[in-house]
Design a protein around this motif. Structure first.
Motif, PDB file in Angstrom:
ATOM      1  N   GLY A   1       6.498 -10.262  -9.742  1.00  0.00           N
ATOM      2  CA  GLY A   1       6.180  -9.470 -10.923  1.00  0.00           C
ATOM      3  C   GLY A   1       5.494  -8.137 -10.726  1.00  0.00           C
ATOM      4  N   HIS A   2       4.733  -7.976  -9.646  1.00  0.00           N
ATOM      5  CA  HIS A   2       3.921  -6.757  -9.493  1.00  0.00           C
ATOM      6  C   HIS A   2       4.032  -6.277  -8.044  1.00  0.00           C
ATOM      7  CE1 HIS A   2       1.989  -8.017 -13.314  1.00  0.00           C
ATOM      8  NE2 HIS A   2       2.100  -9.230 -12.781  1.00  0.00           N
ATOM      9  N   CYS A   3       5.000  -5.430  -7.784  1.00  0.00           N
ATOM     10  CA  CYS A   3       5.290  -5.005  -6.412  1.00  0.00           C
ATOM     11  C   CYS A   3       4.927  -3.538  -6.202  1.00  0.00           C
ATOM     12  CB  CYS A   3       6.765  -5.221  -6.101  1.00  0.00           C
ATOM     13  SG  CYS A   3       7.267  -6.964  -6.138  1.00  0.00           S
ATOM     14  N   VAL A   4       4.221  -3.275  -5.110  1.00  0.00           N
ATOM     15  CA  VAL A   4       3.741  -1.924  -4.815  1.00  0.00           C
ATOM     16  C   VAL A   4       4.094  -1.564  -3.367  1.00  0.00           C
ATOM     17  CG1 VAL A   4       1.676  -0.488  -4.520  1.00  0.00           C
ATOM     18  CG2 VAL A   4       1.858  -2.025  -6.488  1.00  0.00           C
ATOM     19  N   HIS A   5       4.571  -0.341  -3.202  1.00  0.00           N
ATOM     20  CA  HIS A   5       4.885   0.175  -1.870  1.00  0.00           C
ATOM     21  C   HIS A   5       3.726   1.038  -1.393  1.00  0.00           C
ATOM     22  CE1 HIS A   5       7.371   3.177   0.723  1.00  0.00           C
ATOM     23  NE2 HIS A   5       6.908   2.183   1.476  1.00  0.00           N
ATOM     24  N   PHE A   6       3.121   0.651  -0.271  1.00  0.00           N
ATOM     25  CA  PHE A   6       2.033   1.410   0.333  1.00  0.00           C
ATOM     26  C   PHE A   6       2.629   2.398   1.318  1.00  0.00           C
ATOM     27  CE2 PHE A   6      -1.103   1.734   3.891  1.00  0.00           C
ATOM     28  CZ  PHE A   6      -2.101   2.402   3.190  1.00  0.00           C
ATOM     29  N   CYS A   7       2.428   3.688   1.086  1.00  0.00           N
ATOM     30  CA  CYS A   7       3.067   4.706   1.922  1.00  0.00           C
ATOM     31  C   CYS A   7       2.102   5.848   2.216  1.00  0.00           C
ATOM     32  CB  CYS A   7       4.313   5.254   1.225  1.00  0.00           C
ATOM     33  SG  CYS A   7       5.167   6.535   2.158  1.00  0.00           S
ATOM     34  N   GLU A   8       1.740   5.995   3.479  1.00  0.00           N
ATOM     35  CA  GLU A   8       0.873   7.090   3.913  1.00  0.00           C
ATOM     36  C   GLU A   8       1.745   8.288   4.291  1.00  0.00           C
ATOM     37  OE1 GLU A   8      -2.945   5.335   5.998  1.00  0.00           O
ATOM     38  OE2 GLU A   8      -1.144   4.404   6.826  1.00  0.00           O
ATOM     39  N   ALA A   9       2.280   8.933   3.275  1.00  0.00           N
ATOM     40  CA  ALA A   9       3.250  10.015   3.474  1.00  0.00           C
ATOM     41  C   ALA A   9       2.708  11.073   4.437  1.00  0.00           C
ATOM     42  CB  ALA A   9       3.606  10.652   2.133  1.00  0.00           C
ATOM     43  N   GLY A  10       3.576  11.482   5.364  1.00  0.00           N
ATOM     44  CA  GLY A  10       3.204  12.501   6.333  1.00  0.00           C
ATOM     45  C   GLY A  10       2.851  11.940   7.697  1.00  0.00           C
ATOM     46  N   LEU A  11       2.415  10.674   7.733  1.00  0.00           N
ATOM     47  CA  LEU A  11       2.108  10.050   9.017  1.00  0.00           C
ATOM     48  C   LEU A  11       3.391   9.567   9.694  1.00  0.00           C
ATOM     49  CD1 LEU A  11      -1.100   7.938   8.267  1.00  0.00           C
ATOM     50  CD2 LEU A  11      -0.932  10.260   9.175  1.00  0.00           C
ATOM     51  N   GLU A  12       3.320   9.368  10.991  1.00  0.00           N
ATOM     52  CA  GLU A  12       4.471   8.874  11.737  1.00  0.00           C
ATOM     53  C   GLU A  12       4.246   7.438  12.191  1.00  0.00           C
ATOM     54  OE1 GLU A  12       5.214  11.522  14.998  1.00  0.00           O
ATOM     55  OE2 GLU A  12       6.397  12.900  13.762  1.00  0.00           O
ATOM     56  N   ILE A  13       5.328   6.665  12.159  1.00  0.00           N
ATOM     57  CA  ILE A  13       5.297   5.305  12.692  1.00  0.00           C
ATOM     58  C   ILE A  13       6.500   5.130  13.607  1.00  0.00           C
ATOM     59  CG2 ILE A  13       4.130   4.335  10.681  1.00  0.00           C
ATOM     60  CD1 ILE A  13       6.891   3.119   9.897  1.00  0.00           C
ATOM     61  N   MET A  14       6.505   4.047  14.378  1.00  0.00           N
ATOM     62  CA  MET A  14       7.678   3.687  15.159  1.00  0.00           C
ATOM     63  C   MET A  14       8.327   2.500  14.480  1.00  0.00           C
ATOM     64  SD  MET A  14       8.133   3.197  19.270  1.00  0.00           S
ATOM     65  CE  MET A  14       7.954   4.965  19.534  1.00  0.00           C
ATOM     66  N   ASP A  15       9.562   2.694  14.040  1.00  0.00           N
ATOM     67  CA  ASP A  15      10.295   1.703  13.265  1.00  0.00           C
ATOM     68  C   ASP A  15      11.546   1.312  14.047  1.00  0.00           C
ATOM     69  OD1 ASP A  15      10.153   0.235  10.967  1.00  0.00           O
ATOM     70  OD2 ASP A  15      11.077   1.719   9.665  1.00  0.00           O
ATOM     71  N   GLY A  16      11.574   0.099  14.562  1.00  0.00           N
ATOM     72  CA  GLY A  16      12.728  -0.300  15.347  1.00  0.00           C
ATOM     73  C   GLY A  16      12.909   0.530  16.598  1.00  0.00           C
ATOM     74  N   GLY A  17      11.807   1.002  17.155  1.00  0.00           N
ATOM     75  CA  GLY A  17      11.858   1.790  18.375  1.00  0.00           C
ATOM     76  C   GLY A  17      12.091   3.270  18.159  1.00  0.00           C
ATOM     77  N   LYS A  18      12.286   3.678  16.903  1.00  0.00           N
ATOM     78  CA  LYS A  18      12.527   5.085  16.586  1.00  0.00           C
ATOM     79  C   LYS A  18      11.337   5.633  15.796  1.00  0.00           C
ATOM     80  CE  LYS A  18      16.959   4.866  17.926  1.00  0.00           C
ATOM     81  NZ  LYS A  18      17.579   5.630  19.002  1.00  0.00           N
ATOM     82  N   THR A  19      10.896   6.835  16.171  1.00  0.00           N
ATOM     83  CA  THR A  19       9.794   7.469  15.448  1.00  0.00           C
ATOM     84  C   THR A  19      10.315   8.054  14.138  1.00  0.00           C
ATOM     85  OG1 THR A  19       8.637   8.021  17.491  1.00  0.00           O
ATOM     86  CG2 THR A  19       8.052   9.283  15.526  1.00  0.00           C
ATOM     87  N   LYS A  20       9.581   7.802  13.058  1.00  0.00           N
ATOM     88  CA  LYS A  20       9.969   8.389  11.781  1.00  0.00           C
ATOM     89  C   LYS A  20       8.728   8.802  11.014  1.00  0.00           C
ATOM     90  CE  LYS A  20      10.177   4.510   8.501  1.00  0.00           C
ATOM     91  NZ  LYS A  20      11.047   3.778   7.559  1.00  0.00           N
ATOM     92  N   LYS A  21       8.879   9.823  10.194  1.00  0.00           N
ATOM     93  CA  LYS A  21       7.780  10.290   9.351  1.00  0.00           C
ATOM     94  C   LYS A  21       7.859   9.574   8.009  1.00  0.00           C
ATOM     95  CE  LYS A  21       6.205  14.428   9.617  1.00  0.00           C
ATOM     96  NZ  LYS A  21       5.962  15.906   9.560  1.00  0.00           N
ATOM     97  N   LEU A  22       6.732   9.093   7.536  1.00  0.00           N
ATOM     98  CA  LEU A  22       6.681   8.397   6.262  1.00  0.00           C
ATOM     99  C   LEU A  22       6.827   9.378   5.110  1.00  0.00           C
ATOM    100  CD1 LEU A  22       3.724   5.979   7.076  1.00  0.00           C
ATOM    101  CD2 LEU A  22       6.158   5.406   7.024  1.00  0.00           C
ATOM    102  N   VAL A  23       7.694   9.033   4.173  1.00  0.00           N
ATOM    103  CA  VAL A  23       7.920   9.889   3.003  1.00  0.00           C
ATOM    104  C   VAL A  23       7.932   9.025   1.752  1.00  0.00           C
ATOM    105  CG1 VAL A  23       9.208  11.645   4.263  1.00  0.00           C
ATOM    106  CG2 VAL A  23      10.432   9.716   3.249  1.00  0.00           C
ATOM    107  N   LEU A  24       7.503   9.615   0.647  1.00  0.00           N
ATOM    108  CA  LEU A  24       7.514   8.921  -0.635  1.00  0.00           C
ATOM    109  C   LEU A  24       8.922   8.908  -1.211  1.00  0.00           C
ATOM    110  CD1 LEU A  24       4.290  10.421  -2.254  1.00  0.00           C
ATOM    111  CD2 LEU A  24       4.575   8.079  -1.439  1.00  0.00           C
ATOM    112  N   ASP A  25       9.219   7.871  -1.969  1.00  0.00           N
ATOM    113  CA  ASP A  25      10.474   7.807  -2.704  1.00  0.00           C
ATOM    114  C   ASP A  25      10.369   8.788  -3.875  1.00  0.00           C
ATOM    115  OD1 ASP A  25      12.782   7.202  -4.032  1.00  0.00           O
ATOM    116  OD2 ASP A  25      12.250   5.134  -4.503  1.00  0.00           O
TER     117      ASP A  25
END
Length: 246
Positions: free
Chosen positions: A195-219
């Motif tokens: 019922g109450h779902c929230v996406h936590f996103c530190e936009a602008g920071l980088e993470i490694m996702d599946g071995g690939k670096t990506k920058k976090l962006v808001l929808d």
């Protein structure tokens, strides 16, 4: 009550917190440290650097966890993987207790909600993180990926969420509050009626996702009334979910 009887359902709602990159910031670069260890594990399978990188990302994309692909297509011991990857992370050097975060948990109204953690990690890693963050006593239950179970499930697979509500003895998924840094995980929960779902996103920071670096962006699709709410600080939950805070 007989040993086989179903326990009486708790009438309270339940708040599910993801752990990694949610209870601590992506700025810790734990995802990068983990990605490097997983990549090294792929290399031990006899792959060259490029092959290891591509297969790592392929398994993560297809299964939600690289380990899911490894256990399905390679003769590896998932507990050996956990020991060599999660188990060697220098967590004590990378994360520290956050008094502000602990206070946020303490202000959740326990007469209205239970507080559980929901993670794609194995229990050992999850418990290490919660202990370092000084949140062990604030979490009433933990749903994790049981690497010792053949064919274990993980977020965002529906069976993982079905198992979570079963473990927590919840019949009405609309009573679930959920925050996670992975948008696919949040979307999957929402599609299952949480019922109450929230996406936590530190936009602008980088993470490694599946071995690939990506920058976090808001929808940016915020015009959709059914869109999932996004936050960059867990403190914002007080505003989004005022009914469950004291």
């Amino acid at each position: 009550m007989s040993p086989d009887a179903t326990p009486k359902e708790d009438p309270r709602s339940i708040v599910w917190f993801d752990i990694d990159n949610t209870l601590y910031s992506a700025s810790t670069k734990i995802s990068q440290a983990m990605g490097q260890r997983i990549h090294a594990y792929f290399v031990t399978l006899g792959l060259d650097e490029d092959e290891a990188s591509e297969l790592h990302h392929s398994y993560y994309t297809q299964y939600g966890l690289a380990l899911r692909g490894l256990t399905r297509h390679h003769n590896i011991d998932p507990m050996d993987f956990d020991q060599k990857c999660d188990g060697t992370l220098p967590l004590d050097d990378l994360i520290k207790p956050d008094p502000k975060l602990r206070k946020l948990f303490q202000y959740l109204d326990r007469t209205k909600v239970r507080v559980w953690a929901l993670t794609n990690a194995y229990k050992t890693h999850a418990q290490r993180v919660l202990k370092i963050l000084d949140l062990e006593d604030q979490i009433e239950g933990l749903v994790y990926c049981d690497y010792q179970q053949v064919g274990f499930t993980c977020k965002p697979e529906p069976d993982y969420y079905h198992n979570a509500v079963k473990q927590a003895n919840i019949s009405d998924p609309s009573k679930c509050y959920f925050v996670d840094d992975n948008q696919l995980n949040v979307r999957s929960a929402k599609e299952l009626g949480w019922g109450h779902c929230v996406h936590f996103c530190e936009a602008g920071l980088e993470i490694m996702d599946g071995g690939k670096t990506k920058k976090l962006v808001l929808d940016t699709n915020t015009n959709d009334p059914e869109s999932i709410r996004q936050i960059s600080d867990l403190e914002e939950l007080r505003t989004l979910w005022p009914e469950i805070f004291v």
